[in-house]
Write a protein that holds these residues in place. Structure first.
Motif, short mmCIF file in Angstrom:
data_model
loop_
_atom_site.label_atom_id
_atom_site.label_comp_id
_atom_site.label_asym_id
_atom_site.label_seq_id
_atom_site.Cartn_x
_atom_site.Cartn_y
_atom_site.Cartn_z
N ARG A 128 -8.57 1.62 -2.62
CA ARG A 128 -8.09 2.99 -2.41
C ARG A 128 -8.86 3.88 -3.37
NH1 ARG A 128 -5.67 5.33 1.12
NH2 ARG A 128 -3.72 4.22 1.08
N ILE A 187 0.86 -1.18 0.00
CA ILE A 187 0.00 0.00 0.00
C ILE A 187 0.89 1.23 0.00
CG2 ILE A 187 -1.76 1.28 1.27
CD1 ILE A 187 -2.49 -1.46 2.57
N VAL A 188 0.63 2.15 -0.93
CA VAL A 188 1.37 3.41 -0.97
C VAL A 188 0.74 4.37 0.03
CG1 VAL A 188 1.99 5.38 -2.43
CG2 VAL A 188 2.01 3.07 -3.39
N THR A 202 0.49 0.27 -5.63
CA THR A 202 -0.54 -0.21 -4.71
C THR A 202 -1.15 -1.49 -5.25
OG1 THR A 202 -1.03 2.02 -3.94
CG2 THR A 202 -2.73 0.37 -3.58
N MET A 259 1.09 5.68 -6.99
CA MET A 259 -0.11 5.11 -6.38
C MET A 259 -0.67 4.00 -7.26
SD MET A 259 -2.25 5.26 -3.76
CE MET A 259 -1.91 6.85 -3.01
#
Length: 147
Positions: A94, A7-8, A59, A55
């Motif tokens: 996200r 996860i960023v 991610t 992202m």
């Protein structure tokens, strides 16, 4: 052994490995670098092409990006619905916003011709897109189409 996902961090951009079990339990992790929550119930702001590429490219969760602009009435109308959807979908997806006026090179890269447009990414690849303002439940259904 528990599976982990990358996860960023929406604050500092660092990569974090989080166990699936921790995400599903509701005991949400913080960033190992800046200690900010990895999920805070708000869409991440993709303020640059670098933010976007990191992202989307790093991610491992599905990422739903809202391409919008401040002058767009339907975009402004959809903003609280997108925010509410983030609270419902995190941490299994996200949500992020990209202002097409601030980062036009990304909008051009993806051929954004009308806004709002949402693009759903999975592991760095576009898997679906939809233009037009949607309500919270329609945004959630669209985001869940990744699974």
């Amino acid at each position: 052994m528990d599976k982990s996902v990358i996860i960023v961090c929406p604050q500092c951009g660092s990569l974090n490995k989080a166990p699936d079990s921790k995400l599903q339990s509701g005991n949400l992790p913080n960033c190992g670098r800046c200690h900010a929550p990895l999920f805070d119930g708000h869409p991440a702001d993709l303020a640059s092409a670098e933010d976007f590429d990191r992202m989307i490219g790093k991610t491992e969760l599905p990422v739903l990006v809202d391409f919008w602009a401040g002058w767009c009435g339907p975009c402004r109308a959809m903003a609280p619905e997108f925010e509410a959807a983030a609270r419902d979908l995190e941490p299994m997806a996200r949500l992020a916003k990209l202002d097409t006026e601030r980062v036009p090179e990304i909008a051009a890269r993806f051929g954004i011709q009308s806004i709002p447009t949402m693009i759903l990414f999975s592991r760095g690849r576009e898997i679906n897109r939809r233009s037009g303002a949607l309500g919270r439940s329609a945004i959630i259904a669209f985001a869940q189409s990744a699974s």
